[in-house]
Design a protein around this motif. Structure first.
Motif, PDB file in Angstrom:
ATOM      1  N   CYS A  88      71.888   2.925  16.449  1.00  0.00           N
ATOM      2  CA  CYS A  88      71.888   4.088  17.345  1.00  0.00           C
ATOM      3  C   CYS A  88      73.285   4.700  17.299  1.00  0.00           C
ATOM      4  CB  CYS A  88      71.517   3.672  18.764  1.00  0.00           C
ATOM      5  SG  CYS A  88      71.270   5.090  19.853  1.00  0.00           S
ATOM      6  N   ARG A  89      73.351   5.967  16.907  1.00  0.00           N
ATOM      7  CA  ARG A  89      74.673   6.579  16.668  1.00  0.00           C
ATOM      8  C   ARG A  89      74.774   7.935  17.369  1.00  0.00           C
ATOM      9  NH1 ARG A  89      75.908   9.806  11.576  1.00  0.00           N
ATOM     10  NH2 ARG A  89      78.147   9.834  11.282  1.00  0.00           N
ATOM     11  N   VAL A  90      75.840   8.084  18.118  1.00  0.00           N
ATOM     12  CA  VAL A  90      76.196   9.348  18.789  1.00  0.00           C
ATOM     13  C   VAL A  90      74.995   9.915  19.559  1.00  0.00           C
ATOM     14  CG1 VAL A  90      77.397  11.570  18.555  1.00  0.00           C
ATOM     15  CG2 VAL A  90      77.886   9.723  16.969  1.00  0.00           C
ATOM     16  N   HIS A 115      75.107   8.598  24.946  1.00  0.00           N
ATOM     17  CA  HIS A 115      75.729   9.353  26.046  1.00  0.00           C
ATOM     18  C   HIS A 115      74.762  10.384  26.639  1.00  0.00           C
ATOM     19  CE1 HIS A 115      76.903  13.036  23.642  1.00  0.00           C
ATOM     20  NE2 HIS A 115      76.696  12.174  22.677  1.00  0.00           N
ATOM     21  N   HIS A 116      73.570  10.532  26.029  1.00  0.00           N
ATOM     22  CA  HIS A 116      72.505  11.366  26.604  1.00  0.00           C
ATOM     23  C   HIS A 116      71.490  10.539  27.393  1.00  0.00           C
ATOM     24  CE1 HIS A 116      73.569  14.952  24.256  1.00  0.00           C
ATOM     25  NE2 HIS A 116      73.736  14.148  23.218  1.00  0.00           N
ATOM     26  N   PHE A 117      71.507   9.209  27.269  1.00  0.00           N
ATOM     27  CA  PHE A 117      70.420   8.400  27.810  1.00  0.00           C
ATOM     28  C   PHE A 117      70.503   8.297  29.332  1.00  0.00           C
ATOM     29  CE2 PHE A 117      70.142   5.579  23.701  1.00  0.00           C
ATOM     30  CZ  PHE A 117      69.772   6.699  22.968  1.00  0.00           C
ATOM     31  N   HIS A 168      70.520  22.589  13.855  1.00  0.00           N
ATOM     32  CA  HIS A 168      71.975  22.464  13.711  1.00  0.00           C
ATOM     33  C   HIS A 168      72.458  21.049  13.411  1.00  0.00           C
ATOM     34  CE1 HIS A 168      72.988  26.552  15.050  1.00  0.00           C
ATOM     35  NE2 HIS A 168      71.861  26.445  15.729  1.00  0.00           N
ATOM     36  N   TYR A 169      71.564  20.077  13.389  1.00  0.00           N
ATOM     37  CA  TYR A 169      72.028  18.686  13.285  1.00  0.00           C
ATOM     38  C   TYR A 169      71.787  18.044  11.918  1.00  0.00           C
ATOM     39  CZ  TYR A 169      73.392  18.765  18.108  1.00  0.00           C
ATOM     40  OH  TYR A 169      74.051  19.069  19.270  1.00  0.00           O
ATOM     41  N   GLY A 170      71.315  18.857  10.968  1.00  0.00           N
ATOM     42  CA  GLY A 170      71.062  18.339   9.625  1.00  0.00           C
ATOM     43  C   GLY A 170      72.266  18.541   8.728  1.00  0.00           C
ATOM     44  N   ASP A 187      62.967   9.289  17.989  1.00  0.00           N
ATOM     45  CA  ASP A 187      63.720  10.268  18.774  1.00  0.00           C
ATOM     46  C   ASP A 187      62.805  10.767  19.889  1.00  0.00           C
ATOM     47  OD1 ASP A 187      66.525  11.911  18.003  1.00  0.00           O
ATOM     48  OD2 ASP A 187      65.233  12.957  19.441  1.00  0.00           O
ATOM     49  N   ILE A 188      63.433  11.346  20.887  1.00  0.00           N
ATOM     50  CA  ILE A 188      62.670  11.891  22.009  1.00  0.00           C
ATOM     51  C   ILE A 188      62.265  13.341  21.731  1.00  0.00           C
ATOM     52  CG2 ILE A 188      64.570  12.880  23.383  1.00  0.00           C
ATOM     53  CD1 ILE A 188      63.477  11.258  25.764  1.00  0.00           C
ATOM     54  N   ALA A 189      62.898  13.960  20.730  1.00  0.00           N
ATOM     55  CA  ALA A 189      62.662  15.379  20.418  1.00  0.00           C
ATOM     56  C   ALA A 189      61.846  15.484  19.119  1.00  0.00           C
ATOM     57  CB  ALA A 189      63.994  16.110  20.281  1.00  0.00           C
ATOM     58  N   ALA A 207      67.080   7.431  18.458  1.00  0.00           N
ATOM     59  CA  ALA A 207      67.729   8.730  18.679  1.00  0.00           C
ATOM     60  C   ALA A 207      68.353   9.203  17.365  1.00  0.00           C
ATOM     61  CB  ALA A 207      68.763   8.644  19.804  1.00  0.00           C
ATOM     62  N   THR A 208      67.494   9.314  16.385  1.00  0.00           N
ATOM     63  CA  THR A 208      67.946   9.530  15.006  1.00  0.00           C
ATOM     64  C   THR A 208      68.526  10.922  14.760  1.00  0.00           C
ATOM     65  OG1 THR A 208      67.268   9.092  12.722  1.00  0.00           O
ATOM     66  CG2 THR A 208      65.744  10.393  14.050  1.00  0.00           C
ATOM     67  N   GLY A 209      68.182  11.891  15.613  1.00  0.00           N
ATOM     68  CA  GLY A 209      68.729  13.244  15.437  1.00  0.00           C
ATOM     69  C   GLY A 209      68.409  13.792  14.058  1.00  0.00           C
ATOM     70  N   GLN A 232      66.700  20.279  24.920  1.00  0.00           N
ATOM     71  CA  GLN A 232      67.930  20.741  24.253  1.00  0.00           C
ATOM     72  C   GLN A 232      67.857  20.496  22.752  1.00  0.00           C
ATOM     73  OE1 GLN A 232      70.648  22.349  25.035  1.00  0.00           O
ATOM     74  NE2 GLN A 232      72.071  21.810  23.396  1.00  0.00           N
ATOM     75  N   PHE A 233      67.434  19.285  22.352  1.00  0.00           N
ATOM     76  CA  PHE A 233      67.487  18.952  20.923  1.00  0.00           C
ATOM     77  C   PHE A 233      66.304  19.536  20.154  1.00  0.00           C
ATOM     78  CE2 PHE A 233      70.724  16.102  22.488  1.00  0.00           C
ATOM     79  CZ  PHE A 233      71.696  16.249  21.522  1.00  0.00           C
ATOM     80  N   ASP A 234      65.179  19.744  20.792  1.00  0.00           N
ATOM     81  CA  ASP A 234      64.106  20.489  20.112  1.00  0.00           C
ATOM     82  C   ASP A 234      64.595  21.903  19.786  1.00  0.00           C
ATOM     83  OD1 ASP A 234      61.956  18.876  19.568  1.00  0.00           O
ATOM     84  OD2 ASP A 234      60.927  19.260  21.457  1.00  0.00           O
TER      85      ASP A 234
END
Ligand SMILES: C[S@@+](CC[C@H](N)C(=O)[O-])C[C@H]1O[C@@H](n2cnc3c(N)ncnc32)[C@H](O)[C@@H]1O
Length: 259
Positions: free
Chosen positions: A115-117, A120-122, A20-22, A73-75, A52-54, A13-15
């Motif tokens: 770790c911020r926002v 809830h995905h973990f 959109h997250y910058g 991050d995982i992505a 999970a730095t996004g 999803q995040f890849d």
């Protein structure tokens, strides 16, 4: 890196949605982090790990304050974009791909885990807390900010969970402040701050765009909003402002230290 199904869904999803997250994302506003950092005696040269730095908004703030930051991050695409933003701002950071539940760092090697926002995905948030406690040095700090919901309101929790899952299927679940506190204490982290603050979701349509929510799920979310029970509507402060659907999350801010 072998991922479980929940981790794999988040990575995919995040890849896909990394653009959109910058800049322009509401997470770019960092008043919540500034406020929480008042409880942490941050010093230049601290080794900070932003899990999970996004888009990198938390980690880059720490780098701007003089920390030696690793963005995790995982992505991988999220990390590429966060690194590009760091370069644009003239900040030096390291990046590393790993799941929050298994951190590739030595015991006691980190001064601050942030770790911020994201939790809830973990798939295993309690495992993430244990890993945080393991990598922190004694006296090191843990800063957690995430959507949450206090115990005792199962109808609102069920509604919020359904809406979030429809909007972004990589959402796993929100955890209460009491649960986070319990996990921290069990892992040997002394909780200094653990509070729920209101956080506005300012525009349902923008929120759909950020997650590329499929059209059929958007319809289901709108339906969940139209048919929401009055008590849940009031609890979530769900309403219309300037033609936009808005509601309020309970945002958990937790600061803990390793004993
Ligand atoms: C909303 S973004 C994070 C926002 C960011 N922390 C900030 O302050 O702007 C959520 C991030 O969590 C990451 N993520 C989700 N599950 C993860 C996991 N199990 N381990 C590591 N990262 C994960 C996603 O890839 C995504 O980049």
């Amino acid at each position: 890196m072998k991922l479980d199904p929940i981790q794999a869904a988040a990575a995919a999803q995040f890849d896909r949605q990394s653009a959109h997250y910058g800049k322009g994302h509401i997470l770019e506003q960092t008043a919540d982090i500034d406020s929480a950092l008042q409880h942490i005696p941050l010093a230049a040269g601290w080794r900070a790990l932003d899990v999970a730095t996004g888009g990198g908004h938390t980690g880059l703030l720490l780098a701007a304050r003089g920390c030696e930051v690793t963005l995790g991050d995982i992505a991988p695409k999220m990390l590429e974009r966060a690194a590009a933003l760091a370069a644009e701002r003239g900040l030096r950071v390291a990046t590393r791909v790993f799941p929050a539940e298994a951190m590739p760092f030595d015991d006691g090697s980190i001064d601050l885990v942030s770790c911020r926002v994201a939790p809830h995905h973990f798939s295993d948030p309690e495992g993430f807390v244990c890993e945080t406690a393991r990598v922190l040095r004694p006296g090191g700090f843990f800063l957690l900010i995430d959507g949450s919901i206090a115990d005792g309101n199962p109808a609102a929790e069920a509604w919020l969970h359904r809406v979030e899952k429809l909007r972004d299927p990589s959402h796993h679940r929100f955890w209460s402040d009491a649960t986070w506190r319990r996990w921290c204490e069990a892992a040997g982290l002394a909780v200094r701050i653990c509070e729920l603050q209101p956080m506005k979701q300012p525009d349902l349509e923008w929120y759909f765009t950020a997650a590329a929510t499929p059209a059929e799920n958007r319809e289901k979310v709108r339906e969940a909003i139209h048919t929401v029970a009055p008590a849940v509507k009031e609890f979530m402060r769900l309403g219309e402002e300037d033609g936009k659907t808005v509601w309020w999350w309970q945002r958990l801010v937790l600061v803990a230290t390793k004993q």
